[in-house]
Design an enzyme around this catalytic site. Structure first.
Site, PDB file in Angstrom:
ATOM      1  N   CYS A 111     -28.196  -0.777 -20.710  1.00 37.87           N
ATOM      2  CA  CYS A 111     -28.875  -1.413 -21.838  1.00 37.87           C
ATOM      3  C   CYS A 111     -29.023  -2.913 -21.632  1.00 37.87           C
ATOM      4  O   CYS A 111     -29.753  -3.572 -22.366  1.00 37.87           O
ATOM      5  CB  CYS A 111     -28.120  -1.147 -23.128  1.00 37.87           C
ATOM      6  SG  CYS A 111     -27.825   0.606 -23.347  1.00 37.87           S
ATOM      7  N   HIS A 117     -34.111   1.472 -30.024  1.00 38.70           N
ATOM      8  CA  HIS A 117     -33.499   0.888 -28.834  1.00 38.70           C
ATOM      9  C   HIS A 117     -33.894   1.673 -27.578  1.00 38.70           C
ATOM     10  O   HIS A 117     -33.127   2.479 -27.077  1.00 38.70           O
ATOM     11  CB  HIS A 117     -31.969   0.886 -29.027  1.00 38.70           C
ATOM     12  CG  HIS A 117     -31.184   0.541 -27.815  1.00 38.70           C
ATOM     13  ND1 HIS A 117     -31.536  -0.485 -26.957  1.00 38.70           N
ATOM     14  CD2 HIS A 117     -30.037   1.080 -27.304  1.00 38.70           C
ATOM     15  CE1 HIS A 117     -30.645  -0.536 -25.977  1.00 38.70           C
ATOM     16  NE2 HIS A 117     -29.737   0.403 -26.154  1.00 38.70           N
ATOM     17  N   CYS A 129     -24.591  -5.209 -25.358  1.00 38.10           N
ATOM     18  CA  CYS A 129     -23.577  -4.382 -24.703  1.00 38.10           C
ATOM     19  C   CYS A 129     -24.282  -3.304 -23.885  1.00 38.10           C
ATOM     20  O   CYS A 129     -25.423  -2.968 -24.152  1.00 38.10           O
ATOM     21  CB  CYS A 129     -22.685  -3.732 -25.748  1.00 38.10           C
ATOM     22  SG  CYS A 129     -23.609  -2.721 -26.910  1.00 38.10           S
TER      23      CYS A 129
END
Ligand SMILES: NC(=O)c1ccc[n+]([C@@H]2O[C@H](COP(=O)([O-])OP(=O)(O)OC[C@H]3O[C@@H](n4cnc5c(N)ncnc54)[C@H](O)[C@@H]3O)[C@@H](O)[C@H]2O)c1
Lengths: 440, 447
Positions: free
Chosen positions: A104, A395, A426
Site C-alpha cells: 500500500c 483504497h 501503512c
C-alpha cells in the site's frame, strides 16, 4: 497558519539538493470492486489517469523525465505495466518508465523516488502513481498444477512429458486467487488490525466517528469543487463510488463486526476500507521546469521516511510502522507533530489511525518503543484527513499514495505558503511510508 | 452526415428514383484540406465599373497561383465566380451581375462558390443606391437556392473605406472552410486586419479558450483552432472530464474542468490562460444545452437552466474575460447562437430566448465603444442542423426533415461551424465585426 516551536528556514542552503515541486495530480474516481471498473485492467486505469494528467497540464506529446508507478495486485503479463501505460498514453513514447511495488506504500514511495531524482538533478520532471484493481485481479494457477506443467515443459522426450503429466490431479484445477493475507502469519490484514485495536483499547464508537468524518469531509470537498482539478471521470463515474455523504455514527453503529472475535469485536465493513479499483498520479518537477511551462507549484517535497516492524513474532502490530517513522522525520526537520498544519493518515482501517495516534500520545510507547524522552503528543483532530480519506474514497492499494500527495499539496497550497503537511501510509509486510510536504 | 435519406438517394435504386422525382441529392461537400488549393478550379472575377474589390481579389488569387479568368471559356468548369457590384447605383446596374453570373451557372464544378461583393446599404447615398444595394442580398440568396452539387452563394458587404479588410472573408468563402455556409451576408467594416505570416496557420501564436469542448461542435472547434496554430484551453463540466481530456490531448492543449455557470468561471479561465499560456486572444462561448418542452408544459427549472448556461454565463464570464486585464487588445470573441434563435422553434422557447439573446449580445458588444477602441471583434455563428449528439436526440422524422430543409440537402458537420469560428478568430478578420453568420446550408427555417 499555526506557529511553530522552532523557526525553520524555507530557503534551501546552496549545498542542499533542490526540492521537488508537486505541480498537481490526477486520479480517476475510485470504484467499488466488481462494479463499474470490473472490465478495466490496471493498464487501462493507469493510462486513463496519465491521460487526464497530461490534459490538465498540457503535456501531450511531451517527454517527462520518468514515470514511476506500480500495482500491488499485478498480472505477470504486466511486468512492464507503467511503461506500457506510458506507451498507450499521450505522453511522448520516449518517456522512460519503471514499476515499483511496496504494497500500500507503492504510490507514496513512487512519489518519493521521483522527488529524490528531481532533487538530485537526475531528472527535471516526473510522474509518480499507482493503480490497483481488486476486480481484475490476477488468478494464478494452482501451485501443484504449476509445478506439474513446469516439469512437463522441462521434459526432453515425449515419454518424459507424458510421465510428468500423469502428475495432474483434479484438485489442481482450483485456481489460486490472491488473498489479503500475510504469508508469514496466515492472518488477514483485518485480523491483524483487530489484534492491535484490542491492544490499544480502541472503541467502536471512536472508529465509527473516524469513518463518518471521512465520508462527510470527502463529500464536502466534492461539493466545494475541490476535486475539479484533481480528478478525471472514468467509465461514467464522476465521484468515488464508495462515498456516502449521509454517513453518520448512528448508521455505522448498526453494522456487524467483520474482523476480530467475540462480543468486543469492533471492526465493521463501515470502519474498514472496502476493496476498490482505481488509479492516481502526481506530476512533480523542479521549480524551473514548472516555471518554464507556466505550471503551478502547489508544494515541495521536504522529506520522507520509511520504517518496518517485526509483526511476525507479534512484537508489534502489522500496521504500526508509521508510528516508528515519524520521530526520525521530526528529528531531522526539528519539528513537532503539532507543527503540521495538515496531517494525512491513510485510513486502512479507522482503527489504524486511532492506534497510531494513541501510540504517539502514549508516554510508555514513545519511551520504550521509540526511545523518546517525552511522548510525541496529541494531534489536533481538525488537521486530520480534512478532505476525507480511504474509508470514504476507497483504497485501490497502489493508488492511495498519489491520491493523498496531490490532495494534500492542493490543500496546503490553499492554506498558504509555508504550510506543512504530513503523510502517513501503512503497508502490508509491517511497513510504513511517510513524507512531508510544504506549501510553495 | 449520412442520414437515412442521404443513404437511400445514393443507393442505385434511390438515385434513379430521386432523379425521376426531382428529389434533392446531397453531395459530399468540399471541405478544408491542408494540401488542397484555395479554390478547386479557375475563378471568374468580374465587376461593375472600376470594381476595386475585384482587382484585390484578382491579386490575392494570383498570389495563390489560382487561375483567374474574365469569362467562361467553352468546356471549362469554374471553381468560383466573384462579382464586384460595389459601384452599383441604380437597379439598371444589376444587369452586369445577371450577364456575368448567368452564363457561369451551368459551368460550375461541384462545391463551387459564387461570391457577390457589394456596399452596405447603411452607407447608401440616396434611395436608389440603398435599394440596389439591398437587391444584392435577394439575388445572392436566390442564386444559393438555384445552385446544385454543393455549390454556395454568399454576399460580402464592404463598408466605405474598408476594402483592405476583405481578404480573410473572400478566402474563407472561396475555400472549403465555408462548405456549409450558404446564402449568407457578411459585413466587413472598420478594423486593421493583420495578414498572417502563413495563411496555413492563421492563428499561430494565439491562445484560445473554447467552452463545451468535450464533444460535439466544441471538440471540433478546439481541433480546428489548434490546426490553424492556436494553443487551446478546453473547458467543460467536470463530469465530462474524460472526453475533455481526449480533446485536449488530441489538440495538444490543456483541459480545464469547470462549469461555465460557476460564479468564478471567468476568473479561473483567465488565470489558466494567462499563467499557462501567457495570455488570451480568442474566446469561444460554445457550451450550450437544450431542455425542450412546449411553453405550455415548461417548468421553471428547464427555463432557468437553459438561460443560465446559454446566456447568463456568457454575460458573467465576459465581465472578467473582457475586463482590462482580460483578453488582449485585438482579440476575438465568438458566440454560438442557433437558427432557433432567429426563426424560433416549437418547444424551444427557453433555448430560442437564449440564442436570440446571444445575437442581441453581439449587436451591443460589437458596437461597444470600449471594445471598439481595443480592437476586439465580436461575432456569432448560428448553426442550423449539425450532426452531433445534441441533434441525435431529436426525434427521427424531425431529424430527417432538418437534414433536408436546406439548399445543400444535408446536415452540416461540427467542423463546418468550427471553420467559421476559426475565421472569426483570425487577426486577418479584424474588420469582420458584429456578424451573425448562419452555418446552415441555407436552411429554409428562419430564412
Ligand atoms: N448541434 C446543432 O445542430 C446545433 C445547432 C445550433 C446551435 N448549436 C449550439 O452549438 C453549441 C454546441 O452544441 P453541440 O451540438 O456540440 O452540443 P453537445 O451537447 O454535443 O455539446 C455541448 C457541450 O457543452 C458542455 N456544457 C454544457 N453545459 C455546460 C456548462 N454549464 N459548463 C461547461 N460546459 C457545458 C457539455 O458538457 C457538452 O460537452 C451549443 O451552444 C448549441 O446550442 C448546436
Amino acid at each position: 497558519m499555526a506557529t511553530r516551536s522552532t523557526p525553520r528556514s524555507t530557503q534551501q542552503s546552496s549545498s542542499a539538493p533542490r526540492r521537488a515541486a508537486v505541480i498537481g495530480g490526477n486520479r480517476i474516481p475510485f470504484a467499488r470492486a466488481n462494479s463499474t471498473y470490473s472490465h478495466a485492467s490496471n493498464q487501462d486505469m493507469l493510462t486513463a489517469t496519465l491521460d487526464g494528467l497530461v490534459a490538465r497540464f498540457g503535456l501531450a506529446g511531451e517527454q517527462v523525465g520518468e514515470v514511476v508507478a506500480g500495482a500491488v495486485l499485478k498480472h505477470s503479463r504486466d511486468f512492464n505495466l507503467t511503461r506500457e501505460s506510458v506507451l498507450g498514453s499521450s505522453l511522448a513514447p520516449t518517456t522512460p518508465a519503471y514499476d515499483v511495488q511496496q504494497a500500500c506504500g507503492t504510490g507514496l514511495e513512487a512519489a518519493i523516488l521521483v522527488a529524490n531524482k528531481i532533487a538530485l538533478g537526475q531528472i527535471d520532471s516526473g510522474i509518480a502513481g499507482g493503480t490497483d484493481t481488486a476486480s481484475d485481479a490476477p488468478i494464478a494457477l494452482n501451485e501443484g498444477l504449476r509445478q506439474t506443467l513446469l516439469a512437463a515443459n522441462r521434459a526432453k522426450t515425449p515419454v518424459q512429458r507424458a510421465k510428468a503429466l500423469t502428475g495432474l490431479r483434479p484438485n489442481q484445477l482450483v485456481p489460486s486467487i490472491p488473498q489479503n493475507v500475510e504469508p508469514r502469519t496466515g492472518l488477514s490484514m483485518g485480523e491483524h488490525m483487530a489484534q492491535t485495536a484490542k491492544q490499544w483499547g480502541v472503541s467502536r464508537e471512536a472508529q465509527d466517528e473516524i469513518a463518518a468524518a471521512s465520508h462527510q469531509h470527502l463529500a464536502a470537498a466534492y461539493d466545494r469543487g475541490f476535486f475539479d482539478d484533481l480528478l478525471t471521470p472514468f467509465k461514467g463515474l464522476t465521484r468515488d463510488q464508495n462515498l456516502r455523504p449521509d454517513s453518520s455514527v448512528e448508521k455505522l453503529a448498526k453494522l456487524n463486526p467483520v474482523f476480530g472475535k467475540g462480543p468486543d469485536a469492533t471492526m465493521t465493513a463501515g470502519n474498514s476500507t472496502p476493496l476498490t479499483d482505481g488509479a492516481a498520479a502526481v506530476l512533480l518537477g523542479s521549480d524551473e521546469w514548472a516555471a518554464e511551462r507556466g505550471l503551478p507549484v502547489l508544494a515541495h517535497v521536504v522529506d520522507a521516511q520509511t520504517a518496518a516492524v517485526d509483526y511476525v513474532t507479534g512484537h508489534e502490530g502489522l500496521l504500526m510502522a508509521p508510528a516508528y517513522a515519524l520521530p526520525k522525520l521530526l528529528e531531522r526537520q526539528g519539528m513537532k507533530l503539532q507543527d503540521f498544519d495538515l496531517v494525512e493518515i491513510h485510513e486502512a482501517f479507522a482503527s489504524t489511525v486511532l492506534c497510531t495516534l494513541a501510540a504517539w500520545e502514549s508516554e510508555e510507547f514513545c519511551r520504550d518503543r521509540l526511545g523518546l524522552d517525552a511522548p510525541i503528543g496529541e494531534l489536533d483532530r481538525s488537521k486530520l484527513n480534512v478532505n476525507g480519506s480511504s474509508l470514504a474514497a476507497g483504497h485501490p492499494f497502489a493508488a492511495t499514495g498519489g491520491r493523498i500527495v496531490a490532495s494534500l499539496a492542493k490543500a496546503l497550497h490553499e492554506k498558504g505558503s509555508g504550510a506543512r503537511g504530513l503523510i502517513s501510509v501503512c503497508a502490508a509486510g509491517g511497513q510504513g511510508v511517510m513524507a512531508i510536504l510544504e506549501a510553495a | 452526415m449520412a442520414g437515412v435519406y442521404a443513404g437511400f438517394v445514393s443507393s442505385p435504386i434511390g438515385k434513379k428514383l430521386a432523379t425521376q422525382l426531382g428529389l434533392p441529392r446531397p453531395v459530399r461537400l468540399r471541405r478544408y484540406a491542408a494540401d488542397a488549393p484555395l479554390v478547386d478550379g479557375p475563378v471568374l472575377v468580374a465587376g461593375l465599373g472600376s470594381a476595386p474589390i475585384a482587382a484585390r481579389v484578382r491579386d490575392l488569387l494570383k498570389a495563390q497561383d489560382v487561375d483567374v479568368v474574365g469569362e467562361v471559356a467553352q468546356g471549362t468548369k469554374l471553381g468560383a465566380v466573384v462579382v464586384d457590384l460595389t459601384e452599383a447605383a441604380t437597379p439598371a446596374d444589376l444587369e452586369v451581375l445577371r450577364s456575368t453570373v448567368a452564363p457561369t451557372l451551368r459551368s460550375l464544378r461541384p462545391s463551387a462558390r459564387v461570391v457577390v461583393v457589394g456596399r452596405d446599404p447603411r452607407d447608401a447615398d440616396g434611395f436608389a443606391q440603398s435599394a440596389v444595394r439591398r437587391s444584392l442580398e435577394g439575388i445572392t440568396r436566390s442564386i444559393g437556392k438555384e445552385l446544385r452539387a454543393g455549390a454556395t452563394a454568399n454576399l460580402v458587404l464592404v463598408r466605405d473605406g474598408a476594402d483592405g479588410g476583405v481578404d480573410s472573408t473572400v478566402r474563407f468563402l472561396l475555400s472549403g472552410r465555408s462548405a456549409y455556409v450558404d446564402g449568407q451576408v457578411i459585413r466587413v467594416g472598420e478594423g486593421t486586419p493583420a495578414e498572417p505570416a502563413d495563411w496555413a496557420e492563421p492563428l499561430a501564436g494565439k491562445v484560445a479558450v473554447v467552452t463545451g469542448a468535450a464533444r460535439g461542435i466544441g471538440a471540433s472547434i478546439a481541433e480546428v483552432l489548434a490546426r490553424d496554430g492556436a494553443t487551446v484551453v478546453c473547458v467543460d463540466v467536470p463530469s465530462a472530464g474524460e472526453a475533455l481530456a481526449r480533446t485536449a490531448n488530441k489538440v495538444g492543449g490543456t483541459a480545464l474542468q469547470l462549469d461555465v455557470t460557476a460564479a468564478d468561471a471567468g476568473r479561473r479561465i483567465l488565470e489558466h490562460a494567462q499563467s499557462r499560456h501567457g495570455g488570451l486572444d480568442i474566446v469561444v462561448h460554445n457550451a450550450g444545452i437544450t431542455r425542450d418542452k412546449l411553453l405550455a408544459n415548461m417548468d421553471d427549472s428547464r427555463w432557468a437552466s437553459v438561460l443560465s448556461v446559454n446566456l447568463e454565463s456568457i454575460l458573467r464570464m465576459n465581465e472578467t474575460l473582457l475586463g482590462d486585464n482580460g483578453i488582449r487588445d485585438g482579440g476575438h470573441v465568438v458566440l454560438v447562437s442557433s437558427i432557433a434563435g432567429i426563426a424560433g422553434n416549437r418547444g424551444q422557447t427557453n433555448y430560442a430566448a437564449s440564442k436570440a439573446g446571444v445575437i442581441g449580445l453581439v449587436d451591443a458588444m460589437s458596437t461597444d465603444e470600449r471594445l471598439r477602441k481595443r480592437g476586439i471583434t465580436v461575432n456569432a455563428v448560428a448553426p442550423g442542423f449539425i450532426e452531433t449528439e445534441m441533434t441525435a436526440k431529436v426525434p427521427f422524422a424531425t431529424r430527417e426533415v432538418g437534414r433536408l430543409l436546406n439548399s445543400l440537402s444535408q446536415g452540416g458537420l461540427p467542423i463546418d461551424v468550427a471553420e467559421t469560428i476559426a475565421y472569426f478568430g483570425q487577426d486577418a478578420s479584424a474588420a469582420v465585426n458584429g456578424n451573425v453568420v448562419r452555418v446552415c446550408g441555407q436552411s429554409l427555417l428562419g430564412a
